[in-house]
Design an enzyme around this catalytic site. Sequence first.
Site, PDB file in Angstrom:
ATOM      1  N   ASP A   1       0.826  -1.209   0.000  1.00 49.52           N
ATOM      2  CA  ASP A   1       0.000   0.000   0.000  1.00 49.52           C
ATOM      3  C   ASP A   1       0.863   1.264   0.000  1.00 49.52           C
ATOM      4  O   ASP A   1       1.960   1.274   0.567  1.00 49.52           O
ATOM      5  CB  ASP A   1      -0.917  -0.031   1.237  1.00 49.52           C
ATOM      6  CG  ASP A   1      -2.045   0.988   1.132  1.00 49.52           C
ATOM      7  OD1 ASP A   1      -2.396   1.398   0.008  1.00 49.52           O
ATOM      8  OD2 ASP A   1      -2.571   1.382   2.185  1.00 49.52           O
TER       9      ASP A   1
ATOM     10  N   GLU B   1     -12.316  -4.813  -3.592  1.00 51.93           N
ATOM     11  CA  GLU B   1     -12.857  -3.463  -3.394  1.00 51.93           C
ATOM     12  C   GLU B   1     -12.207  -2.437  -4.322  1.00 51.93           C
ATOM     13  O   GLU B   1     -12.777  -1.366  -4.568  1.00 51.93           O
ATOM     14  CB  GLU B   1     -12.654  -3.022  -1.931  1.00 51.93           C
ATOM     15  CG  GLU B   1     -13.575  -3.723  -0.933  1.00 51.93           C
ATOM     16  CD  GLU B   1     -13.259  -5.208  -0.729  1.00 51.93           C
ATOM     17  OE1 GLU B   1     -12.072  -5.596  -0.867  1.00 51.93           O
ATOM     18  OE2 GLU B   1     -14.186  -5.979  -0.452  1.00 51.93           O
ATOM     19  N   ASN B   2     -11.028  -2.752  -4.847  1.00 58.13           N
ATOM     20  CA  ASN B   2     -10.350  -1.786  -5.722  1.00 58.13           C
ATOM     21  C   ASN B   2     -11.084  -1.575  -7.058  1.00 58.13           C
ATOM     22  O   ASN B   2     -10.817  -0.602  -7.766  1.00 58.13           O
ATOM     23  CB  ASN B   2      -8.889  -2.197  -5.994  1.00 58.13           C
ATOM     24  CG  ASN B   2      -7.975  -2.028  -4.799  1.00 58.13           C
ATOM     25  OD1 ASN B   2      -7.007  -2.764  -4.636  1.00 58.13           O
ATOM     26  ND2 ASN B   2      -8.254  -1.045  -3.951  1.00 58.13           N
TER      27      ASN B   2
HETATM   28  C1  IPE Z   1      -5.313  -2.730  -0.009  1.00 58.59           C
HETATM   29  O1  IPE Z   1      -5.022  -1.388  -0.201  1.00 58.59           O
HETATM   30  C2  IPE Z   1      -5.291  -3.447  -1.317  1.00 58.59           C
HETATM   31  C3  IPE Z   1      -3.990  -3.546  -1.969  1.00 58.59           C
HETATM   32  C4  IPE Z   1      -2.843  -3.127  -1.517  1.00 58.59           C
HETATM   33  C5  IPE Z   1      -4.008  -4.214  -3.244  1.00 58.59           C
HETATM   34  P1  IPE Z   1      -6.168  -0.274  -0.310  1.00 58.59           P
HETATM   35  O2  IPE Z   1      -5.480   1.015  -0.489  1.00 58.59           O
HETATM   36  O3  IPE Z   1      -7.147  -0.655  -1.349  1.00 58.59           O
HETATM   37  O4  IPE Z   1      -6.867  -0.387   1.109  1.00 58.59           O
HETATM   38  P2  IPE Z   1      -7.824   0.636   1.869  1.00 58.59           P
HETATM   39  O5  IPE Z   1      -8.899   1.025   0.920  1.00 58.59           O
HETATM   40  O6  IPE Z   1      -6.989   1.807   2.263  1.00 58.59           O
HETATM   41  O7  IPE Z   1      -8.307  -0.119   3.066  1.00 58.59           O
HETATM   42  C1  IPE Z   2      -1.685   0.229  -3.321  1.00 59.04           C
HETATM   43  O1  IPE Z   2      -1.443   1.580  -3.350  1.00 59.04           O
HETATM   44  C2  IPE Z   2      -1.883  -0.333  -4.699  1.00 59.04           C
HETATM   45  C3  IPE Z   2      -3.255  -0.745  -5.003  1.00 59.04           C
HETATM   46  C4  IPE Z   2      -4.254  -0.771  -4.180  1.00 59.04           C
HETATM   47  C5  IPE Z   2      -3.485  -1.182  -6.365  1.00 59.04           C
HETATM   48  P1  IPE Z   2      -2.632   2.633  -3.317  1.00 59.04           P
HETATM   49  O2  IPE Z   2      -3.016   2.929  -4.714  1.00 59.04           O
HETATM   50  O3  IPE Z   2      -3.731   2.178  -2.445  1.00 59.04           O
HETATM   51  O4  IPE Z   2      -1.898   3.871  -2.678  1.00 59.04           O
HETATM   52  P2  IPE Z   2      -2.492   4.907  -1.618  1.00 59.04           P
HETATM   53  O5  IPE Z   2      -2.990   4.116  -0.449  1.00 59.04           O
HETATM   54  O6  IPE Z   2      -3.580   5.649  -2.324  1.00 59.04           O
HETATM   55  O7  IPE Z   2      -1.330   5.770  -1.266  1.00 59.04           O
HETATM   56 MG    MG Z   3      -4.127   2.428  -0.463  1.00 60.51          MG
END
Ligand code: IPE
Ligand code: IPE
Ligand code: MG
Length: 244
Positions: free
Chosen positions: A16, A63-64
């Site tokens: 993350d 959820e992404n």
């Molecule tokens: C968790 O990160 C999923 C991945 C790293 C693939 P998110 O950035 O999606 O999690 P939340 O939304 O902050 O909980």
């Molecule tokens: C994790 O990094 C990668 C994915 C969830 C694909 P994020 O994209 O969630 O990065 P932040 O949390 O917005 O910094």
């Molecule tokens: Mg994130």
Amino acid sequence: MSTEEDLPQHIAIIMDGNGRWAKSRGKPRHTGHRAGVKATRAIVEAAAERGVRALTLFAFSSENWSRPEEEVSSLMSLFFEVLQREVEILDKNNIRVRFVGAREQLSDRLQKKLAAAEAQTAGNDGMELALAVAYGGRWDIVNAVRQLSERVAAGELRSEDINDELFADSLSLAGMPPLDLLIRTGGEQRISNFLLWDMAYSELYFTPTLWPDFGAPQLDEALEFYAGRQRRFGRTGEQVDAPA
Ligand code: IPE
Ligand code: IPE
Ligand code: MG
């Protein structure tokens, strides 16, 4: 002195912080995801070098899908591109790749690439690398329940024979060593629907380091943290310390 027992056999990472990494540089989010790929490559290599047997990486959660369409499609293109480029290297390094997640939600062309990567590396006996894409811990559990209930309905299995072991065999990470260590970068201390069943007894390591900044030295810090834990699995510390 570190012993073999001090090294986790199976590590999972919630990678993350890519978006914030990019934002702090005034760059678009996809720049952060590209930087994240570089970090991923380095960590796969470092984990294999250190003798870790299995590594599970959270690349895209169920959820992404709720992110802006533009970000989702750029992530999907990035996965495709990375697979295209990296599978050969993983194979040469004797790494076996497995994808975990709702793969039917991915494009046909990406599904084909994933299957090809699994087939190409299936005979390797080095580190096992599980890439979680369109993955959710709840999805995994529901999926296992569905598989087992179908077997019960078909008369192949009695419901009273379902136990922890059989259940684990129906989950995505079936056959992998128990999850010893979960790492989350990016500062949040939450699980975000990752490996709910598998982390029942994992050690949890949270670091504020953003994923693109997480490299071999940071992995070593996490390994040091792990080596310092006393894993009691419900027993007392005295029981654990007692010579066998
Ligand atoms: C968790 O990160 C999923 C991945 C790293 C693939 P998110 O950035 O999606 O999690 P939340 O939304 O902050 O909980
Ligand atoms: C994790 O990094 C990668 C994915 C969830 C694909 P994020 O994209 O969630 O990065 P932040 O949390 O917005 O910094
Ligand atoms: Mg994130």
